[in-house]
Design a protein around this motif. Structure first.
Motif, short mmCIF file in Angstrom:
data_model
loop_
_atom_site.label_atom_id
_atom_site.label_comp_id
_atom_site.label_asym_id
_atom_site.label_seq_id
_atom_site.Cartn_x
_atom_site.Cartn_y
_atom_site.Cartn_z
N PHE A 108 0.85 -1.19 0.00
CA PHE A 108 0.00 0.00 0.00
C PHE A 108 0.89 1.24 0.00
CE2 PHE A 108 -2.51 -3.34 1.79
CZ PHE A 108 -3.83 -3.06 1.50
N TRP A 109 0.66 2.11 -0.97
CA TRP A 109 1.33 3.41 -1.00
C TRP A 109 0.31 4.47 -0.58
CZ3 TRP A 109 0.65 8.03 -3.76
CH2 TRP A 109 1.70 8.94 -3.66
N PHE A 110 0.64 5.25 0.45
CA PHE A 110 -0.25 6.28 0.94
C PHE A 110 0.12 7.63 0.32
CE2 PHE A 110 -0.45 3.49 4.90
CZ PHE A 110 -1.65 2.92 4.52
N GLY A 111 -0.81 8.24 -0.39
CA GLY A 111 -0.59 9.58 -0.89
C GLY A 111 -0.89 10.61 0.19
N ARG A 112 -0.77 11.88 -0.16
CA ARG A 112 -0.92 12.96 0.81
C ARG A 112 -2.30 12.96 1.47
NH1 ARG A 112 -2.17 18.53 1.38
NH2 ARG A 112 -0.55 19.72 2.47
N GLU A 113 -3.36 12.83 0.67
CA GLU A 113 -4.70 12.84 1.25
C GLU A 113 -4.91 11.64 2.17
OE1 GLU A 113 -8.08 13.73 -1.03
OE2 GLU A 113 -7.24 15.59 -1.85
N SER A 114 -4.31 10.52 1.81
CA SER A 114 -4.43 9.34 2.66
C SER A 114 -3.71 9.54 3.98
CB SER A 114 -3.86 8.12 1.93
OG SER A 114 -4.61 7.84 0.77
N ARG A 115 -2.56 10.20 3.96
CA ARG A 115 -1.84 10.46 5.22
C ARG A 115 -2.67 11.35 6.14
NH1 ARG A 115 2.97 8.38 3.27
NH2 ARG A 115 3.51 9.26 1.24
N ARG A 135 3.67 22.65 -5.99
CA ARG A 135 2.94 23.23 -4.87
C ARG A 135 2.41 22.10 -4.00
NH1 ARG A 135 -0.92 28.07 -6.03
NH2 ARG A 135 1.16 29.01 -6.18
N GLU A 136 2.75 22.12 -2.74
CA GLU A 136 2.34 21.08 -1.81
C GLU A 136 0.82 20.90 -1.84
OE1 GLU A 136 2.71 18.31 1.47
OE2 GLU A 136 4.31 19.27 0.33
N GLY A 137 0.40 19.66 -2.08
CA GLY A 137 -1.01 19.32 -2.05
C GLY A 137 -1.77 19.52 -3.34
N ARG A 138 -1.13 20.06 -4.38
CA ARG A 138 -1.84 20.31 -5.62
C ARG A 138 -1.86 19.07 -6.52
NH1 ARG A 138 -0.35 25.78 -8.76
NH2 ARG A 138 1.55 24.62 -9.27
N TRP A 139 -2.94 18.92 -7.28
CA TRP A 139 -3.14 17.74 -8.12
C TRP A 139 -2.45 17.87 -9.48
CZ3 TRP A 139 -6.02 13.18 -7.15
CH2 TRP A 139 -6.66 13.13 -5.91
N TRP A 140 -1.59 18.80 -9.65
CA TRP A 140 -0.87 18.97 -10.91
C TRP A 140 0.37 19.82 -10.66
CZ3 TRP A 140 -0.50 24.11 -12.53
CH2 TRP A 140 -1.41 25.00 -11.94
N TYR A 141 1.29 19.78 -11.62
CA TYR A 141 2.43 20.68 -11.57
C TYR A 141 2.90 20.99 -12.99
CZ TYR A 141 5.54 16.66 -12.45
OH TYR A 141 6.17 15.58 -13.01
N PRO A 142 3.38 22.22 -13.23
CA PRO A 142 3.82 22.60 -14.57
C PRO A 142 5.34 22.56 -14.70
CG PRO A 142 3.46 24.56 -13.27
CD PRO A 142 3.24 23.38 -12.34
N THR A 143 5.80 22.15 -15.85
CA THR A 143 7.22 22.25 -16.22
C THR A 143 7.33 23.10 -17.48
OG1 THR A 143 7.76 20.09 -15.27
CG2 THR A 143 9.30 21.00 -16.89
N VAL A 144 8.08 24.18 -17.38
CA VAL A 144 8.30 25.07 -18.52
C VAL A 144 9.67 24.75 -19.11
CG1 VAL A 144 8.48 27.46 -19.30
CG2 VAL A 144 6.88 26.86 -17.46
N TYR A 145 9.70 24.42 -20.40
CA TYR A 145 10.95 24.13 -21.09
C TYR A 145 11.41 25.37 -21.83
CZ TYR A 145 9.83 19.27 -20.06
OH TYR A 145 9.54 18.10 -19.40
N THR A 203 -1.43 12.58 -8.32
CA THR A 203 -1.94 12.63 -6.96
C THR A 203 -1.32 13.83 -6.25
OG1 THR A 203 -0.19 11.16 -6.14
CG2 THR A 203 -2.24 10.12 -6.86
N PRO A 204 -1.93 14.33 -5.16
CA PRO A 204 -1.42 15.54 -4.52
C PRO A 204 0.07 15.47 -4.21
CG PRO A 204 -3.56 14.99 -3.64
CD PRO A 204 -3.18 13.86 -4.55
N VAL A 205 0.77 16.52 -4.62
CA VAL A 205 2.23 16.58 -4.52
C VAL A 205 2.66 16.68 -3.06
CG1 VAL A 205 4.22 18.03 -5.02
CG2 VAL A 205 2.52 17.59 -6.79
N GLU A 206 3.73 15.96 -2.71
CA GLU A 206 4.37 16.07 -1.41
C GLU A 206 5.83 16.46 -1.63
OE1 GLU A 206 2.41 12.95 1.58
OE2 GLU A 206 3.10 12.00 -0.27
#
Length: 486
Positions: free
Chosen positions: A262-269, A399-409, A424-427
């Motif tokens: 079982f892997w616990f994501g941020r919301e699960s923790r 951003r901690e807890g956000r469901w996405w993140y951007p990468t600018v090349y 899944t929410p970023v930690e």
């Protein structure tokens, strides 16, 4: 009573999630056995002296738990321990003590890689008396399993044994022994062994675990009986099977226990925080902080002990909330800080973890971290259809807890495009950013055109059971919102 049908699962739990999982287990009407001292003090209940049918242990990286035991208990745990939308779990193809015939695919300095069909294991040369060569078929037994998101392989051995939480039967002659530094307790247990009236099968020797020194006779007797039955079954299976050398392909021969990770994501923790808070004062982000740094455990325990019920973690209406998690305070104490190197740990829904490399932290504020990576040439950028060149720069903001993140090349002063990963929410842990990729992504090309990609891969993951319907729907919803926003 059948070994596979206990009246109520007996569960032994260890690790940073123990209090919350104990509450869940007791609420389900299961039994908790061999509890730690803190658990005995926190729960006003009588604990059974019994051999566990399910063992729950925290993974070494503190990201989740491994569950091993009777198949029925493991199946039931799959539902009980799925505490949040971002709890992901996978069947263990290499449960401890399972026996396989496998093919050696390569040898290394200290061991060999063995293809066992469902997985590849690692056989240290210290675990075999014979010379091992690539292409050779071997009969092996799993000694240690490995979480799918780690770089480790299950550890194998060419010797066979039968192991349960209280007793191990070894294929050798000799008197019973006890793995314990308490000599007086060990002597008492050896004396009790004679009273059980159960002899191991011919060619097997008894080795009790330290835990067995505290078990009464009515627990030791069925434990030894179960082990002897398994030894007879294992012997019969191996005696009737073709030898490993006679096989052309890997095969699974014998397994009495099952396993699950079982892997616990941020919301699960944070869901586990809420459960724990019903038992004892719990700091906002208790499990999130402890999962990020081993050194954080002492600090969290001290804060909870000093503050008691004033430790916080509840909203004004009394309901616990993740909003109180002090990310900037935790990051100030444990990292990451500007100038640190931070790895991007890209989890996949099938359990694998892929490192996207490390970058330098260029900015950090109260809830986010920006990482810059200098890239090497070769290949192209996913979905952007642009060749990658030496010196290109990737700037990613997590951003901690956000469901996405951007990468600018970027290339010099030119923006090549922006890749928005739905996950899944970023930690943002001290050394690694962690999340699980949910396949579907949104791309903004350098000319401003917006494109959504990989919905088919999310559909496949859903169909294969790696992603739940609620999690898949959340990913689609986030992607749609980003499409509109970009």
């Amino acid at each position: 009573m059948s070994e596979s049908e206990p009246p109520a699962h007996g569960v032994r739990i260890r690790g940073i999630y123990t209090t919350a999982l104990t509450r869940l287990v007791l609420n389900a009407g299961w039994r908790v056995v061999d509890p730690s001292g803190p658990i005995r003090r926190r729960f006003e209940t009588e604990f059974d002296a019994a051999e566990p049918t399910l063992s729950v242990t925290m993974t070494a990286d503190r990201q989740g738990i491994g569950v091993t035991g009777l198949p029925t208990a493991v199946d039931d745990a799959a539902e009980l321990f799925s505490v949040g939308i971002d709890t992901l779990s996978w069947r263990d193809p290499a449960p401890k003590n399972a026996v396989f015939d496998g093919e050696v695919t390569e040898t290394r300095r200290r061991g060999a890689v063995v293809d066992c069909g469902e997985f590849s294991g690692y056989l240290p040369f210290r675990n075999t008396d014979d010379h091992v060569e690539a292409g050779e078929m071997l009969r092996v037994q799993v000694r240690e399993s490995a979480a799918p998101w780690t770089d480790d392989r299950p550890v194998l051995d060419t010797d066979r044994r039968v192991s349960t939480p209280l007793v191990t039967l070894l294929p050798e002659s000799g008197a019973p022994t006890v793995e314990s530094r308490d000599e007086a307790a060990a002597r008492e247990l050896l004396g009790m062994t004679e009273l059980l009236g159960i002899a191991p099968p011919d060619g097997w020797r008894i080795r009790w675990s330290h835990t067995a020194t505290a078990a009464p006779l009515d627990v030791l007797k069925p434990a030894l009986s179960r082990a002897t039955t398994r030894a007879d079954e294992l012997t019969a299976v191996l005696d009737s099977a073709p030898t490993a050398a006679e096989r052309n392909d890997p095969a699974r021969l014998w397994a009495k226990d099952a396993g699950r990770w079982f892997w616990f994501g941020r919301e699960s923790r944070f869901a586990l925080d809420d459960v724990r808070r019903s038992v004892t004062p719990t700091l906002p982000g208790h499990h999130r902080i402890k999962a990020g740094a081993d050194a954080a455990s002492v600090g969290v325990d001290l804060a909870e002990a000093l503050c008691g019920d004033d430790v916080g973690g509840a909203a004004s209406d009394g309901e616990p909330t993740a909003a109180a998690f002090p990310f900037s305070v935790v990051a100030d104490c444990f990292g990451p800080e500007v100038g640190d190197r931070l790895e991007i740990g890209h989890g996949k829904p099938d359990g694998r973890r892929i490192s996207l490399g490390s970058g330098t932290v260029t900015e950090r504020d109260d809830d986010s971290v920006t990482v810059q990576r200098e890239l090497s040439g070769g290949g192209s950028y996913d979905a952007l259809d642009i060749p990658r060149k030496d010196g290109d720069i990737a700037v990613t903001t997590f951003r901690e807890g956000r469901w996405w993140y951007p990468t600018v090349y970027r290339r010099d002063d030119e923006v090549l495009g922006t890749y928005v990963n739905i996950c899944t929410p970023v930690e943002c842990f001290p050394e690694t950013v962690r999340y699980v990729d949910l396949h579907v992504d949104v791309i903004k090309h350098g000319d401003g055109r917006v494109e959504r990609v990989d919905d088919d891969e999310l559909d496949t993951a859903l169909g294969e059971g790696d992603v739940s319907e609620p999690l898949a729907e959340k990913a689609r919803s986030v992607a749609s919102a980003l499409e509109n926003a970009l």
